[in-house]
Design a protein around this motif. Structure first.
Motif, PDB file in Angstrom:
ATOM      1  N   LYS A  57       0.824  -1.204   0.000  1.00 49.29           N
ATOM      2  CA  LYS A  57       0.000   0.000   0.000  1.00 49.29           C
ATOM      3  C   LYS A  57       0.864   1.261   0.000  1.00 49.29           C
ATOM      4  N   ILE A  58       0.208   2.385  -0.391  1.00 51.08           N
ATOM      5  CA  ILE A  58       0.878   3.678  -0.400  1.00 51.08           C
ATOM      6  C   ILE A  58       0.813   4.267   1.002  1.00 51.08           C
ATOM      7  N   ASN A  59       1.924   4.730   1.503  1.00 52.73           N
ATOM      8  CA  ASN A  59       1.968   5.374   2.814  1.00 52.73           C
ATOM      9  C   ASN A  59       1.601   6.846   2.648  1.00 52.73           C
ATOM     10  N   ILE A  60       0.365   7.221   3.059  1.00 54.03           N
ATOM     11  CA  ILE A  60      -0.101   8.588   2.863  1.00 54.03           C
ATOM     12  C   ILE A  60       0.590   9.543   3.835  1.00 54.03           C
ATOM     13  N   GLN A  61       0.822   9.082   5.060  1.00 50.05           N
ATOM     14  CA  GLN A  61       1.432   9.954   6.065  1.00 50.05           C
ATOM     15  C   GLN A  61       2.900  10.230   5.765  1.00 50.05           C
ATOM     16  N   ARG A  62       3.601   9.274   5.227  1.00 50.19           N
ATOM     17  CA  ARG A  62       5.026   9.434   4.880  1.00 50.19           C
ATOM     18  C   ARG A  62       5.230   9.063   3.408  1.00 50.19           C
ATOM     19  N   PRO A  63       4.822   9.944   2.511  1.00 51.81           N
ATOM     20  CA  PRO A  63       4.966   9.599   1.092  1.00 51.81           C
ATOM     21  C   PRO A  63       6.432   9.562   0.677  1.00 51.81           C
ATOM     22  N   LYS A  64       6.681   8.853  -0.378  1.00 54.09           N
ATOM     23  CA  LYS A  64       8.034   8.737  -0.891  1.00 54.09           C
ATOM     24  C   LYS A  64       8.465  10.058  -1.506  1.00 54.09           C
ATOM     25  N   PRO A  65       9.642  10.575  -1.162  1.00 56.92           N
ATOM     26  CA  PRO A  65      10.084  11.862  -1.729  1.00 56.92           C
ATOM     27  C   PRO A  65      10.252  11.754  -3.232  1.00 56.92           C
ATOM     28  N   PRO A  66       9.924  12.839  -3.955  1.00 58.21           N
ATOM     29  CA  PRO A  66      10.044  12.793  -5.422  1.00 58.21           C
ATOM     30  C   PRO A  66      11.508  12.764  -5.842  1.00 58.21           C
ATOM     31  N   HIS A  67      11.671  12.578  -7.120  1.00 61.58           N
ATOM     32  CA  HIS A  67      13.013  12.572  -7.680  1.00 61.58           C
ATOM     33  C   HIS A  67      13.667  13.933  -7.479  1.00 61.58           C
ATOM     34  N   PHE A  68      14.991  13.942  -7.496  1.00 63.79           N
ATOM     35  CA  PHE A  68      15.737  15.170  -7.230  1.00 63.79           C
ATOM     36  C   PHE A  68      15.389  16.262  -8.233  1.00 63.79           C
ATOM     37  N   VAL A  69      15.290  15.939  -9.484  1.00 58.83           N
ATOM     38  CA  VAL A  69      14.973  16.925 -10.531  1.00 58.83           C
ATOM     39  C   VAL A  69      13.541  17.430 -10.350  1.00 58.83           C
ATOM     40  N   LYS A  70      12.620  16.491 -10.063  1.00 62.35           N
ATOM     41  CA  LYS A  70      11.225  16.883  -9.867  1.00 62.35           C
ATOM     42  C   LYS A  70      11.067  17.776  -8.633  1.00 62.35           C
ATOM     43  N   SER A  71      11.786  17.463  -7.574  1.00 59.62           N
ATOM     44  CA  SER A  71      11.697  18.260  -6.345  1.00 59.62           C
ATOM     45  C   SER A  71      12.199  19.691  -6.578  1.00 59.62           C
ATOM     46  N   LYS A  72      13.225  19.874  -7.465  1.00 62.19           N
ATOM     47  CA  LYS A  72      13.704  21.226  -7.772  1.00 62.19           C
ATOM     48  C   LYS A  72      12.639  22.022  -8.493  1.00 62.19           C
ATOM     49  N   TYR A  73      11.977  21.391  -9.461  1.00 65.24           N
ATOM     50  CA  TYR A  73      10.910  22.090 -10.171  1.00 65.24           C
ATOM     51  C   TYR A  73       9.726  22.413  -9.242  1.00 65.24           C
ATOM     52  N   LEU A  74       9.394  21.530  -8.339  1.00 65.57           N
ATOM     53  CA  LEU A  74       8.311  21.796  -7.386  1.00 65.57           C
ATOM     54  C   LEU A  74       8.645  22.964  -6.457  1.00 65.57           C
ATOM     55  N   GLU A  75       9.908  23.041  -6.062  1.00 64.92           N
ATOM     56  CA  GLU A  75      10.318  24.133  -5.189  1.00 64.92           C
ATOM     57  C   GLU A  75      10.300  25.470  -5.927  1.00 64.92           C
ATOM     58  N   ILE A  76      10.653  25.453  -7.221  1.00 70.99           N
ATOM     59  CA  ILE A  76      10.639  26.685  -8.013  1.00 70.99           C
ATOM     60  C   ILE A  76       9.211  27.154  -8.276  1.00 70.99           C
TER      61      ILE A  76
END
Length: 242
Positions: free
Chosen positions: A24-43
């Protein structure tokens, strides 16, 4: 031959049940996105200017003393204030109370007793009272209204009846009163309550005048009465000698 042909040409439909590979998917502790994706999300994250920036601690306090709220006058409150001012101007006795904890039944009994004596028991808020008597001769009574208070208006100066009712309800603490346009404390009200009413005072005055007149009449006629008594005694003596 028919059975063989049926078995060869028949289409088999398999039963498929989808299932995730790692549970199952852990809703409370989701898996962090990829490094490139996380940069775009932060921008792409929206940026809001802080409302607290450049403000002092006093301005950030929840209770700001310098804050001025817009005051909106309530027409109904103005009507009640005018009615209260009329009570002050037409009442010969006004009493101010501090109200402690009291049940609704006892409060209703007190209201009935005041009503039987021709008095009105009113609970008035400080803002309404301030609107009514501000810049009037009654403005000094606003100092009494700090907590829960009550006012009793009486068209007649029934101080004795007021003190009598007050003794039956200790939850009502009598603070002061207005009598003959004078602000009196509790001791003065008790002193005035011991003074008899006008009819009793008039009867006592008439009795005093009658007593003085009777005493003066006796004093003026005392010598004549004594002389008549002596003459009667002398007459009896002369009649006895004859």
């Amino acid at each position: 031959m028919a059975l063989l042909r049926k078995s060869l040409l028949e289409v088999m439909t398999p039963f498929v049940q989808p299932k995730r590979f790692r549970g199952k998917i852990n809703i409370q502790r989701p898996k962090p996105p990829h490094f490139v994706k996380s940069k775009y999300l932060e921008i792409c994250k929206p940026f809001y200017a802080s409302q607290k920036k450049g403000k002092t601690m006093t301005e950030l306090c929840g209770f700001n003393m310098n804050r001025k709220d817009e005051v909106i006058e309530n027409p109904f409150q103005r009507i009640i204030a005018n009615e209260v001012l009329t009570y002050f101007q037409t009442s010969k006795l006004v009493a101010f109370y501090h109200v402690n904890h009291i049940t609704g039944i006892d409060q209703f009994k007190a209201m009935v007793m005041f009503h039987k004596e021709g008095m009105r028991m009113k609970f008035i808020g400080k803002k309404t009272l301030e609107m009514a008597i501000k810049e009037t001769p009654y403005e000094a009574v606003l100092d009494f209204f700090i907590s829960r208070n009550m006012i009793v208006f009486s068209s007649e100066p029934k101080i004795k009846e007021l003190i009598k009712i007050n003794r039956k309800f200790p939850q009502f603490v009598l603070l002061a009163g207005i009598y003959e346009n004078k602000l009196l404390n509790l001791d003065d009200l008790v002193k005035y309550s011991k003074i008899p009413n006008l009819e009793t005072a008039q009867s006592m005055f008439v009795h005093t005048l009658n007593a003085s007149a009777n005493r003066l009449h006796r004093q003026l006629n005392s010598r004549q009465t004594s002389l008549l008594a002596l003459l009667e005694d002398r007459k009896k003596q002369l009649d006895g000698d004859n």
